[in-house]
Design a protein around this motif. Structure first.
Motif, PDB file in Angstrom:
ATOM      1  N   TRP A  22       0.816  -1.218   0.000  1.00  0.00           N
ATOM      2  CA  TRP A  22       0.000   0.000   0.000  1.00  0.00           C
ATOM      3  C   TRP A  22       0.847   1.263   0.000  1.00  0.00           C
ATOM      4  N   ASN A  52     -10.843   1.011  -2.061  1.00  0.00           N
ATOM      5  CA  ASN A  52     -11.631   1.149  -0.845  1.00  0.00           C
ATOM      6  C   ASN A  52     -13.102   0.820  -1.077  1.00  0.00           C
ATOM      7  N   ASN A 247      -5.253   9.835   5.128  1.00  0.00           N
ATOM      8  CA  ASN A 247      -5.144   9.267   3.790  1.00  0.00           C
ATOM      9  C   ASN A 247      -5.064  10.352   2.718  1.00  0.00           C
ATOM     10  N   TYR A 362     -12.422  -2.090   9.216  1.00  0.00           N
ATOM     11  CA  TYR A 362     -11.934  -1.743   7.887  1.00  0.00           C
ATOM     12  C   TYR A 362     -13.032  -1.151   7.006  1.00  0.00           C
ATOM     13  N   SER A 365     -12.711   2.535   7.901  1.00  0.00           N
ATOM     14  CA  SER A 365     -11.455   3.123   7.434  1.00  0.00           C
ATOM     15  C   SER A 365     -11.421   3.196   5.914  1.00  0.00           C
ATOM     16  N   MET A 366     -11.972   2.172   5.264  1.00  0.00           N
ATOM     17  CA  MET A 366     -11.982   2.171   3.806  1.00  0.00           C
ATOM     18  C   MET A 366     -13.030   3.123   3.230  1.00  0.00           C
ATOM     19  N   THR A 367     -14.139   3.277   3.923  1.00  0.00           N
ATOM     20  CA  THR A 367     -15.127   4.270   3.481  1.00  0.00           C
ATOM     21  C   THR A 367     -14.498   5.658   3.473  1.00  0.00           C
ATOM     22  N   GLN A 369     -11.430   6.242   2.952  1.00  0.00           N
ATOM     23  CA  GLN A 369     -10.467   6.270   1.855  1.00  0.00           C
ATOM     24  C   GLN A 369     -11.135   6.199   0.479  1.00  0.00           C
TER      25      GLN A 369
END
Length: 427
Positions: A22, A52, A247, A362, A365-367, A369
């Motif tokens: 990453w 993401n 991010n 996650y 956190s991915m939302t 990102q």
């Protein structure tokens, strides 16, 4: 009860391989899209959010699926092995697509690579809680994050010294080096960590607290109490907010450094290396600090450090070596946040649902990102690159407010007879 540091370092090899990828992805892929395929900032932001989007849907599903499978290698190891193999095979097509300026190949290879990475991130991260008793998870997560930072620093070193200056440098050596690192780390993990017997031993010797496994009348896990659910929601919102800030900086910094600070080649990696090395040096002390003052206070301390640093870096019109101090502070702050946030989430889980709660962590956190590359990309394109750090300042401030309202997820500290016991290793 003592943390087995040797085993935890070995478990962290999975996260090392993920972080190496990453770090390379965030630093190199935007440059390829901008310089080779001449995409605009908004489109780059949208594509950078693609991984993401996949993660939001796949990570909770894969995490829950890994809770339920039972193989001779364990629950998580098959996902780690298969995902790594697929990711390495697909990612090696990317430098070829860059060199030949083949946009369709680049898009297909990138999509398959991101899908492969999503297939094993939750199982890889859930492996640590599976093999660590609850009160030791902040200290263990410090080790895991340290290993991730080592992977990130190795990727940055490759970028710094293997990417030549020029308008269209070759990134093939960076991709090859990261691929070799990923394969080596996972092979060592497979040979040294026997997941299935170790997980059975942990479950037998350190069962969950009474009542943790309570079930509803239909046989499903009982819902969380309202006050715990409120804390869970608040920390998940906080995770979204601080990932939105951080991010944005990590994804756009290579372009910010080139556009605003006029840095050339891989020179921008120096600042990120300072932050990552600082994090590496901080992880173990921060894990020990959290066991003394609590996870929540440690996270708030880290967020304040990052807020101060973003504010200071904003006022640098060009690169100055003194900026490295604030990047070091960002690294320390992010270490404090990263070490303690996942353990706070899984602390509220049932022992049989660690993969599910890891996936939930996650998801948020991915939302963030998904949201942040698009929104910050629009600001960069239509207003100015100078919006980057004020953007990070705003969302970090919001995270401090929501995190201050969290009331659950702190493990009870274990008193030590001697200070040296914090560094004991079980053989």
């Amino acid at each position: 009860m003592k943390l087995n540091y040797k085993r935890t370092f070995l478990v962290g090899l999975a996260f090392l391989s993920i972080s190496a990828f990453w770090q390379m992805y965030d630093s190199i892929i935007p440059l390829i899209m901008q310089n080779t395929f001449h995409l605009n900032e908004s489109l780059i932001g949208g594509i950078m959010a693609l991984d993401n989007v996949l993660a939001v849907f796949l990570l909770p599903i894969i995490g829950t699926l890994s809770d339920k499978v039972d193989t001779p290698l364990g629950k998580r190891t098959p996902f780690i092995l298969g995902g790594t193999a697929a990711a390495v095979a697909c990612m090696m097509l990317l430098p070829h697509a860059d060199a030949t300026k083949n946009l369709p190949l680049f898009v297909i290879a990138l999509g398959l690579t991101l899908l492969s990475m999503a297939m094993y991130r939750s199982p890889a991260v859930a492996l640590m809680p599976d093999l660590t008793p609850k009160p030791l998870r902040s200290s263990a997560n410090a080790v895991i994050n340290l290993m991730g930072a080592v992977g990130g620093v190795c990727a940055l070193a490759l970028i710094r010294f293997a990417v030549p200056a020029g308008e269209h440098p070759s990134y093939a050596s960076v991709f090859t080096g990261v691929a070799a690192m990923m394969i080596g780390a996972v092979v060592i993990l497979l040979l040294t960590v026997r997941e299935r017997p170790l997980a059975a031993q942990i479950a037998r010797n350190y069962p969950d607290e009474p009542g943790q496994e309570a079930s509803a009348p239909d046989g499903k896990s009982a819902p969380l109490p309202k006050d715990v659910m409120r804390s869970l929601r608040l920390i998940l919102v906080s995770i979204f907010l601080w990932f939105t800030a951080y991010n944005a900086v990590t994804t756009a910094f290579s372009r910010y450094a080139i556009t605003v600070w006029k840095m050339e080649g891989g020179g921008f990696a120096s600042c990120l290396m300072v932050a990552t090395v600082s994090a590496i040096l901080s992880y173990i002390p921060i894990g020990a600090l959290a066991s003394r003052i609590g996870r929540k206070k440690t996270i708030l301390m880290g967020l304040c450090m990052m807020l101060i640093s973003y504010s200071a870096v904003f006022f640098y019109p060009t690169y100055n070596v003194t900026a490295n101090f604030f990047f070091a502070l960002i690294g320390c702050g992010w270490a404090a946040v990263g070490v303690n946030s996942l353990p706070m989430v899984v602390e509220m889980s049932k022992g049989s649902e660690i993969g599910k709660y890891t996936g939930l962590y996650y998801t948020f956190s991915m939302t963030a990102q998904i949201f942040t590359p698009v929104v910050s990309g629009l600001l960069l394109q239509y207003i100015s690159y100078n919006t980057l750090f004020p953007y990070a300042i705003f969302f970090t401030s919001c995270a401090i407010i929501t995190m201050s309202q969290v009331r659950h997820g702190d493990a009870k500290p274990m008193p030590k007879k001697r200070a040296l016991e914090n560094f004991d290793i079980d053989d």
